[in-house]
Write a protein that holds these residues in place. Sequence first.
Motif, PDB file in Angstrom:
ATOM      1  N   ARG A 260       0.801  -1.087   0.035  1.00 44.18           N
ATOM      2  CA  ARG A 260      -0.075   0.066   0.143  1.00 44.18           C
ATOM      3  C   ARG A 260       0.897   1.392   0.016  1.00 44.18           C
ATOM      4  O   ARG A 260       0.306   2.533   0.190  1.00 44.18           O
ATOM      5  CB  ARG A 260      -0.989   0.149   1.322  1.00 44.18           C
ATOM      6  N   ASP A 261       2.240   1.055  -0.303  1.00 43.99           N
ATOM      7  CA  ASP A 261       3.315   2.307  -0.261  1.00 43.99           C
ATOM      8  C   ASP A 261       2.883   2.917  -1.426  1.00 43.99           C
ATOM      9  O   ASP A 261       3.797   2.600  -2.313  1.00 43.99           O
ATOM     10  CB  ASP A 261       4.652   1.712   0.143  1.00 43.99           C
ATOM     11  N   ASP A 262       1.941   3.638  -1.814  1.00 44.18           N
ATOM     12  CA  ASP A 262       1.681   3.991  -3.252  1.00 44.18           C
ATOM     13  C   ASP A 262       2.489   5.356  -3.433  1.00 44.18           C
ATOM     14  O   ASP A 262       2.626   5.582  -4.461  1.00 44.18           O
ATOM     15  CB  ASP A 262      -0.142   4.777  -3.355  1.00 44.18           C
ATOM     16  N   ALA A 263       3.268   5.779  -2.584  1.00 44.90           N
ATOM     17  CA  ALA A 263       4.089   6.895  -2.721  1.00 44.90           C
ATOM     18  C   ALA A 263       5.347   6.320  -3.612  1.00 44.90           C
ATOM     19  O   ALA A 263       5.843   7.195  -4.339  1.00 44.90           O
ATOM     20  CB  ALA A 263       4.714   7.559  -1.367  1.00 44.90           C
ATOM     21  N   ARG A 264       5.675   5.138  -3.501  1.00 42.05           N
ATOM     22  CA  ARG A 264       6.836   4.317  -4.347  1.00 42.05           C
ATOM     23  C   ARG A 264       6.265   3.785  -5.567  1.00 42.05           C
ATOM     24  O   ARG A 264       6.790   2.912  -6.232  1.00 42.05           O
ATOM     25  CB  ARG A 264       7.586   3.487  -3.683  1.00 42.05           C
ATOM     26  N   ALA A 265       4.902   3.929  -5.965  1.00 39.42           N
ATOM     27  CA  ALA A 265       4.439   3.305  -7.005  1.00 39.42           C
ATOM     28  C   ALA A 265       5.088   3.615  -8.196  1.00 39.42           C
ATOM     29  O   ALA A 265       5.101   4.783  -8.508  1.00 39.42           O
ATOM     30  CB  ALA A 265       2.628   3.473  -7.342  1.00 39.42           C
ATOM     31  N   ILE A 266       5.298   2.536  -8.853  1.00 36.20           N
ATOM     32  CA  ILE A 266       5.870   2.658 -10.585  1.00 36.20           C
ATOM     33  C   ILE A 266       4.973   3.796 -11.264  1.00 36.20           C
ATOM     34  O   ILE A 266       5.527   4.528 -11.990  1.00 36.20           O
ATOM     35  CB  ILE A 266       6.130   1.420 -11.114  1.00 36.20           C
ATOM     36  N   ALA A 267       3.811   3.709 -11.340  1.00 32.58           N
ATOM     37  CA  ALA A 267       2.888   4.390 -12.059  1.00 32.58           C
ATOM     38  C   ALA A 267       2.808   5.861 -11.729  1.00 32.58           C
ATOM     39  O   ALA A 267       3.078   6.742 -12.604  1.00 32.58           O
ATOM     40  CB  ALA A 267       1.581   4.115 -11.807  1.00 32.58           C
ATOM     41  N   LEU A 268       3.304   6.240 -10.402  1.00 43.85           N
ATOM     42  CA  LEU A 268       3.566   7.637 -10.135  1.00 43.85           C
ATOM     43  C   LEU A 268       4.667   8.286 -10.592  1.00 43.85           C
ATOM     44  O   LEU A 268       4.955   9.173 -11.061  1.00 43.85           O
ATOM     45  CB  LEU A 268       3.516   7.562  -8.531  1.00 43.85           C
ATOM     46  N   TYR A 269       5.786   7.301 -10.517  1.00 41.16           N
ATOM     47  CA  TYR A 269       7.153   7.869 -11.278  1.00 41.16           C
ATOM     48  C   TYR A 269       6.845   7.979 -12.465  1.00 41.16           C
ATOM     49  O   TYR A 269       7.481   8.822 -13.087  1.00 41.16           O
ATOM     50  CB  TYR A 269       8.182   6.639 -10.679  1.00 41.16           C
ATOM     51  N   LYS A 274       9.778   9.883 -15.159  1.00 43.42           N
ATOM     52  CA  LYS A 274      11.080   9.172 -14.808  1.00 43.42           C
ATOM     53  C   LYS A 274      11.052   8.422 -15.919  1.00 43.42           C
ATOM     54  O   LYS A 274      10.133   7.641 -16.566  1.00 43.42           O
ATOM     55  CB  LYS A 274      10.921   8.517 -13.509  1.00 43.42           C
ATOM     56  N   SER A 275      12.498   7.742 -16.132  1.00 41.84           N
ATOM     57  CA  SER A 275      12.614   6.868 -17.174  1.00 41.84           C
ATOM     58  C   SER A 275      12.888   5.335 -16.557  1.00 41.84           C
ATOM     59  O   SER A 275      13.181   5.535 -15.502  1.00 41.84           O
ATOM     60  CB  SER A 275      13.860   7.310 -18.172  1.00 41.84           C
ATOM     61  N   PRO A 276      12.727   4.687 -17.248  1.00 39.95           N
ATOM     62  CA  PRO A 276      13.198   3.059 -16.710  1.00 39.95           C
ATOM     63  C   PRO A 276      14.470   2.929 -16.166  1.00 39.95           C
ATOM     64  O   PRO A 276      14.800   2.506 -15.310  1.00 39.95           O
ATOM     65  CB  PRO A 276      12.819   2.114 -18.065  1.00 39.95           C
TER      66      PRO A 276
END
Length: 285
Positions: A260-269, A274-276
Amino acid sequence: MRSRFAPSPTGPLHLGHAYSALLASDMTRAAGGTFLLRIDDLDQSRARPEWEVQLKDDLHWLGLDWPEPCRRESEHLGEYEAALDRLWQMGLLYPCTCTRRDIREALSAPQEGAPLTGPDGLIYPGTCRPDTPPTGPRPQDVTLRLDMARACAKLTAPLTFAETGAGPDGQSGTISASNDEMIRDIGDVVVARRDMGASYHLAVVVDDAAQAITHVIRGRDLFDATRIHALLQRLLDLPTPVYHHHRLIRDEHGKRLAKRDDARAIALYRSEGKSPQQIRAMVGL
Ligand code: GLU
């Protein structure tokens, strides 16, 4: 070499997942092997198709690829049932009606020095364990526990597995577990849940064998549970893969990232541009 990344579609893919998936894929690619994606959607009360779509999209964006269709646990329930039947017929399972509260209360006066929790949570005090194995057909829609002492007594050789990464205390190489340790530190684990059918431990062992996985690359948090998996593999005559437990990605407070740590969700980055490559750098790859 065949490896897999096996996320549960119950929330967003975060940095910890990205590291695990990228590492498994990198290691497998370097060895000329096959990397698989498996959807661990056994817990149908929490799995959501939207999360599955999103996590595949995130993984593709990170540059990962896998053969389709990928295995989805919810489509293989019969295989878990068959494994449970086999353990039942071996006299290794018993139904348990204890609630978490019952277990906590039974443990409130623990034996001195005995650990209270193992890789599967509270170590079961044995309240429902019968003196002789139950007979007749396997009951449905109940919680079933593995009688650890009886299960260990079936082993004809010491329980071991190969670790090419490291456990939480740096354990590496050939890891072994004595019967006494299994009984004391793990106890009678749940192999079938009333609401879910098979438990994670049973399903992961059946899945890895069905997919002919040779190398399991996953987070160090599962190192202690691996002894349970090695035991189930022995009991079910399944091969034991090589295990590689990797470091965990932590937040700035040193806490392990949770689903549930949405702050580090890949979708957010991704939405921040951000790039891969930047994600790779963030997880130290
Ligand atoms: N679905 C499990 C998890 O996300 C997979 C664990 C494993 O790789 O065995 O924790």
